[in-house]
Enzyme design. Structure first.
Site, PDB file in Angstrom:
ATOM      1  CB  VAL A   1      -0.950   0.015   1.220  1.00 33.40           C
ATOM      2  CG1 VAL A   1      -1.720   1.335   1.290  1.00 33.40           C
ATOM      3  CG2 VAL A   1      -1.919  -1.159   1.154  1.00 33.40           C
TER       4      VAL A   1
ATOM      5  CB  THR B   1      -4.779  -3.576  10.397  1.00 26.83           C
ATOM      6  OG1 THR B   1      -5.346  -3.418   9.083  1.00 26.83           O
ATOM      7  CG2 THR B   1      -4.333  -2.220  10.903  1.00 26.83           C
TER       8      THR B   1
ATOM      9  NE  ARG C   1       9.311  -2.627   0.521  1.00 28.19           N
ATOM     10  CZ  ARG C   1       8.869  -2.819  -0.712  1.00 28.19           C
ATOM     11  NH1 ARG C   1       9.563  -3.565  -1.559  1.00 28.19           N
ATOM     12  NH2 ARG C   1       7.739  -2.283  -1.106  1.00 28.19           N
TER      13      ARG C   1
ATOM     14  CG  ASP D   1       9.237  -0.448   5.875  1.00 29.76           C
ATOM     15  OD1 ASP D   1       8.140  -0.578   5.298  1.00 29.76           O
ATOM     16  OD2 ASP D   1       9.728  -1.345   6.593  1.00 29.76           O
TER      17      ASP D   1
ATOM     18  CB  CYS E   1      -8.171  -6.837   1.918  1.00 24.70           C
ATOM     19  SG  CYS E   1      -7.081  -5.402   1.902  1.00 24.70           S
TER      20      CYS E   1
ATOM     21  CB  THR F   1      -8.333  -2.249   6.676  1.00 20.37           C
ATOM     22  OG1 THR F   1      -8.101  -1.984   5.298  1.00 20.37           O
ATOM     23  CG2 THR F   1      -9.772  -2.689   6.870  1.00 20.37           C
TER      24      THR F   1
ATOM     25  NE  ARG G   1       0.626  -8.784   3.092  1.00 13.47           N
ATOM     26  CZ  ARG G   1       0.234  -7.513   2.954  1.00 13.47           C
ATOM     27  NH1 ARG G   1       0.180  -6.719   4.005  1.00 13.47           N
ATOM     28  NH2 ARG G   1      -0.108  -7.053   1.767  1.00 13.47           N
TER      29      ARG G   1
END
Length: 427
Positions: free
Chosen positions: A15, A92, A38, A33, A267, A127, A338
């Site tokens: 995102v 989240t 990364r 981050d 999600c 979210t 994930r």
């Protein structure tokens, strides 16, 4: 909009990075981050998530955070201290008991709180269930900054709508819901996003409305997929091809085109639990939402049982059989593992005594090992298998010559329903 806008994007995953890249076309952006490797990769122009290609990323990268328009990535908190807009895009997830885990949100709020100044605006994109931004995150910001909410600093909420792996519906092409902690801040947050989102924005009347809108988007999809998954179970018992039924029903103009499948990812497989948790705190037990979740969470074992039944019908000895699982990411053409439900299929197959070989050209081998304690191979195997399961419809898999991987009596099972008649069966 003020001319001295400087944006910090906290969390550079699926995102955060596309959003930071987009903002960097018009503003000075610092991407933060905690994952140092990364950050190092991004500053060299490499995005392991494949969301931003190297050429596009290189166009916006700058060598430090003081060069004006562009993106500078860092793992040093000091580098975002002179920003005045902070956009938090951390994950989240849910814990092993499917309860919301707000730890990344708390930790990132602590970090931002340490550098927060008077007049700054903090925008959350993660979210959450309605109320998290103002009731959970704001107190953390106040505690670590020593500042007063809606007097010294302000917050907004603009839920992410990123679709990982989708090169058509990119961040700027998806209409953005915005909101603010005061009417004035709502307008500022909306103007900020409107300046880069070509699809436009929708200013919600409150942060809670925006939070609620996001959490029901994926809950709605989850329930609809659960419905067609249940249809698949019913029609399989009747020996009716579910895909053909949906194709026929889809000729009606208002029929919703959902397909059966494994519902994972960060999600759809997670957000309904956030809404359910909040509803239970208000004394309401959500029946449809949780029923959909239970059904979708059961699909991994269901797929495994269908594979085993078909193997038995073909005369294949199940215990000790060699099976090739093609794909372990949560969706096609995306390296994200994930909350992938392919893992449920693999574990169930292993319980039947089946030896499962996993191949996925997009998944990071070390990440799969760390997250699921599963070993994947890095190239297509040369041997032949008793059974092959197409778990994820990566475009690379659609080009395979499956006959080279099959025994004379092998089973080819198509979870995604994309192989047509060459598959023995499909979900």
């Amino acid at each position: 909009m003020k001319e001295n806008i400087k944006i910090a994007v906290v969390g550079l995953g699926y995102v955060g990075l596309p959003l930071a890249r987009l903002f960097a076309t018009k503003y000075s952006v610092v991407g933060f981050d905690i994952n140092e490797s990364r950050v190092e990769s991004l500053n060299s122009g490499i995005d392991a998530t494949l969301e931003v290609d190297e050429e596009t990323l290189q166009k916006v990268l700058v060598k430090n955070g003081n060069e004006g328009t562009g993106l500078y990535c860092t793992s040093s908190l000091e580098d975002i201290s002179n920003c005045n807009y902070f956009v938090l895009t951390v994950p989240t997830p849910v814990d092993k008991n499917n309860r919301p885990d707000l730890t990344p949100l708390y930790k990132s709020s602590e970090s931002v709180g340490k550098v927060l100044k008077k007049g700054d605006v903090v925008i959350y994109e993660s979210t959450v269930y309605p109320g998290v931004t103002e009731e959970q995150c704001v107190p953390v910001l106040e505690r670590f900054s020593g500042l007063k909410f809606n007097e010294d600093f302000f917050v907004g909420y603009s839920p992410e709508r990123i679709n990982p792996g989708d090169k058509e519906h990119t961040v700027e092409k998806i209409l953005k819901v915005t909101s603010g902690s005061t009417p004035e801040i709502g307008l500022k947050v909306d103007a900020l996003y409107k300046s880069v989102i070509t699809a436009g924005t929708h200013l919600a009347p409150s942060i809670k409305v925006a939070e609620a809108a996001k959490v029901i988007e994926n809950s709605q999809r989850d329930i609809n997929i659960a419905f067609v998954n249940e249809l698949a179970k019913i029609f399989n018992l009747m020996n009716i091809d579910t895909q053909e039924v949906l194709k026929a029903a889809g000729t009606k103009w208002n029929f919703l085109p959902f397909k059966p499948g494994l519902v994972g990812g960060h999600c759809i497989g997670v957000d309904p639990y956030y809404l359910a948790q909040r509803a239970q705190e208000f004394g309401y037990h959500p029946e449809i939402i949780l029923a959909g979740r239970r059904l979708n969470d059961s699909m991994g074992e269901y797929v495994a049982s269908q594979v085993v039944k078909l193997m038995i019908k073909k005369g294949i000895s199940v215990n000790g059989a060699n099976l090739l699982m093609l794909g372990i990411t949560f969706k096609e053409n995306c390296p994200d593992v994930r909350n992938t439900k392919i893992v449920d299929v693999i574990r169930a197959l292993k319980e039947y005594g089946i030896a499962v070989t996993i191949f996925d050209p997009l998944a990071n081998i070390e990440e799969v090992k760390k997250e699921y304690k599963l070993t994947t191979i890095d190239s297509i195997p040369k041997e032949k298998f008793d059974a092959i399961v197409l778990g994820v419809a990566h475009k690379e898999f659609l080009k395979l010559n499956f006959s080279e991987l099959q025994q004379s009596n092998s089973l080819l099972y198509d979870v995604k329903g994309v192989l047509g008649t060459i598959a023995d069966n499909r979900l």
